[in-house]
Design a protein around this motif. Structure first.
Motif, PDB file in Angstrom:
ATOM      1  N   LYS A   1     -12.811 -19.970 -24.749  1.00 52.21           N
ATOM      2  CA  LYS A   1     -11.416 -20.315 -24.971  1.00 52.21           C
ATOM      3  C   LYS A   1     -11.102 -21.636 -24.271  1.00 52.21           C
ATOM      4  O   LYS A   1     -11.393 -21.812 -23.087  1.00 52.21           O
ATOM      5  CB  LYS A   1     -10.509 -19.199 -24.419  1.00 52.21           C
ATOM      6  N   ALA A   2     -10.588 -22.555 -25.040  1.00 54.91           N
ATOM      7  CA  ALA A   2     -10.275 -23.868 -24.476  1.00 54.91           C
ATOM      8  C   ALA A   2      -9.175 -23.734 -23.427  1.00 54.91           C
ATOM      9  O   ALA A   2      -8.166 -23.053 -23.637  1.00 54.91           O
ATOM     10  CB  ALA A   2      -9.827 -24.817 -25.582  1.00 54.91           C
ATOM     11  N   ARG A   3      -9.398 -24.366 -22.278  1.00 56.00           N
ATOM     12  CA  ARG A   3      -8.409 -24.323 -21.213  1.00 56.00           C
ATOM     13  C   ARG A   3      -7.292 -25.326 -21.515  1.00 56.00           C
ATOM     14  O   ARG A   3      -7.572 -26.479 -21.852  1.00 56.00           O
ATOM     15  CB  ARG A   3      -9.061 -24.648 -19.876  1.00 56.00           C
ATOM     16  N   ILE A   4      -6.074 -24.864 -21.412  1.00 59.43           N
ATOM     17  CA  ILE A   4      -4.940 -25.756 -21.632  1.00 59.43           C
ATOM     18  C   ILE A   4      -4.851 -26.702 -20.443  1.00 59.43           C
ATOM     19  O   ILE A   4      -4.803 -26.261 -19.297  1.00 59.43           O
ATOM     20  CB  ILE A   4      -3.627 -24.955 -21.762  1.00 59.43           C
ATOM     21  N   PRO A   5      -4.849 -27.997 -20.692  1.00 66.65           N
ATOM     22  CA  PRO A   5      -4.821 -28.929 -19.562  1.00 66.65           C
ATOM     23  C   PRO A   5      -3.516 -28.831 -18.788  1.00 66.65           C
ATOM     24  O   PRO A   5      -2.459 -28.520 -19.351  1.00 66.65           O
ATOM     25  CB  PRO A   5      -4.969 -30.299 -20.236  1.00 66.65           C
ATOM     26  N   LEU A   6      -3.600 -29.082 -17.509  1.00 65.11           N
ATOM     27  CA  LEU A   6      -2.406 -29.078 -16.676  1.00 65.11           C
ATOM     28  C   LEU A   6      -1.550 -30.297 -16.982  1.00 65.11           C
ATOM     29  O   LEU A   6      -2.051 -31.358 -17.352  1.00 65.11           O
ATOM     30  CB  LEU A   6      -2.782 -29.089 -15.195  1.00 65.11           C
ATOM     31  N   SER A   7      -0.256 -30.132 -16.827  1.00 66.70           N
ATOM     32  CA  SER A   7       0.701 -31.231 -16.919  1.00 66.70           C
ATOM     33  C   SER A   7       1.832 -30.888 -15.961  1.00 66.70           C
ATOM     34  O   SER A   7       1.950 -29.740 -15.506  1.00 66.70           O
ATOM     35  CB  SER A   7       1.248 -31.375 -18.341  1.00 66.70           C
TER      36      SER A   7
ATOM     37  N   LEU B   1      -2.188 -20.198 -12.704  1.00 70.99           N
ATOM     38  CA  LEU B   1      -2.632 -21.169 -13.705  1.00 70.99           C
ATOM     39  C   LEU B   1      -4.146 -21.226 -13.839  1.00 70.99           C
ATOM     40  O   LEU B   1      -4.671 -21.942 -14.690  1.00 70.99           O
ATOM     41  CB  LEU B   1      -2.086 -22.555 -13.343  1.00 70.99           C
TER      42      LEU B   1
ATOM     43  N   ARG C   1       3.940 -28.117 -17.476  1.00 68.99           N
ATOM     44  CA  ARG C   1       3.298 -26.793 -17.438  1.00 68.99           C
ATOM     45  C   ARG C   1       3.347 -26.211 -16.034  1.00 68.99           C
ATOM     46  O   ARG C   1       3.596 -25.012 -15.847  1.00 68.99           O
ATOM     47  CB  ARG C   1       1.860 -26.887 -17.929  1.00 68.99           C
TER      48      ARG C   1
END
Length: 223
Positions: A10-16, A45, A19
């Motif tokens: 599962k692709a990790r959602i990049p931090l921003s 996270l 977020r």
């Protein structure tokens, strides 16, 4: 024999920054602002706490951003709305936001580095007052009184020992045996003749009190 394929990861959602801030709000909603630490937020996270510092300078910056998100949820009326209606709409929207995020009440006005939504909100309230003919001093009085009432009411509302009419009835039933007519006649009257009546909701008191404040402020502003 066909080679085994690796299971899809599962692709990790990049931090921003957004977020991180929204995760902070969700954590505080669930666990309270007192439990929020950079380490715990990192765990939520799925990252090390140090990774958060690429997006927020420190915990104060995190709190500033979280409060700015809460202010961003508050609907601001249009400038062509009359003052009383605008202030009532704004008050109800503030109340709804704080019920969703009760942790914010204690730090709503304590930020020394407020974000753009916070500044926009405060500027708009002062502008509404000016458009309605309030002096700058009277605008300050109105802003302080309204927010003191809204924040205080929500603080009391979210800390009531019951959630709905059924829970309230159970609580009152446990108290009633201790309300002697001789010792507490007025409290007993309020409980039986008002609180226990069908359709009663403590939240209805908000509009009544708000109306008195708005009427009083408008009259004082135009004396």
């Amino acid at each position: 024999m066909a080679p085994k394929t690796k299971p899809a990861t599962k692709a990790r959602i990049p931090l921003s920054r957004d977020r991180v801030l929204r995760a902070g709000v969700a954590f505080a909603d669930k666990s309270g602002i007192g439990s929020l630490t950079m380490r715990k937020l990192g765990e939520e996270l799925g990252v090390e706490a140090m990774s958060l510092y690429n997006h927020v300078a420190n915990k104060n910056d995190l709190l500033d951003g979280m409060i700015d998100l809460v202010f961003g949820e508050i609907d601001l009326p249009t400038d062509n709305t009359d003052w009383t209606t605008a202030m009532r709409q704004r008050a109800n929207s503030v109340r709804a936001a704080l019920i969703r995020h009760p942790w914010a009440i204690s730090i709503m006005e304590s930020r020394t580095s407020p974000g753009p939504a916070t500044l926009r909100h405060h500027d708009a309230v002062i502008r509404y007052c000016g458009n309605a003919g309030f002096s700058i001093e009277m605008a300050a009085h109105a802003f302080s009184l309204l927010d003191s009432y809204i924040y205080g009411f929500v603080l009391q509302e979210v800390n009531l020992p019951f959630d709905d009419q059924d829970n309230m009835g159970e609580m009152v039933d446990s108290i009633l045996p201790n309300l002697s007519p001789d010792d507490y006649p007025h409290l007993l009257e309020l409980t039986t003749e008002h609180v226990l009546q069908p359709g009663y909701s403590y939240g209805n008191e908000f509009d009544y009190g708000l109306g008195l404040i708005l009427d009083g402020l408008e009259a004082a502003a135009h004396e």
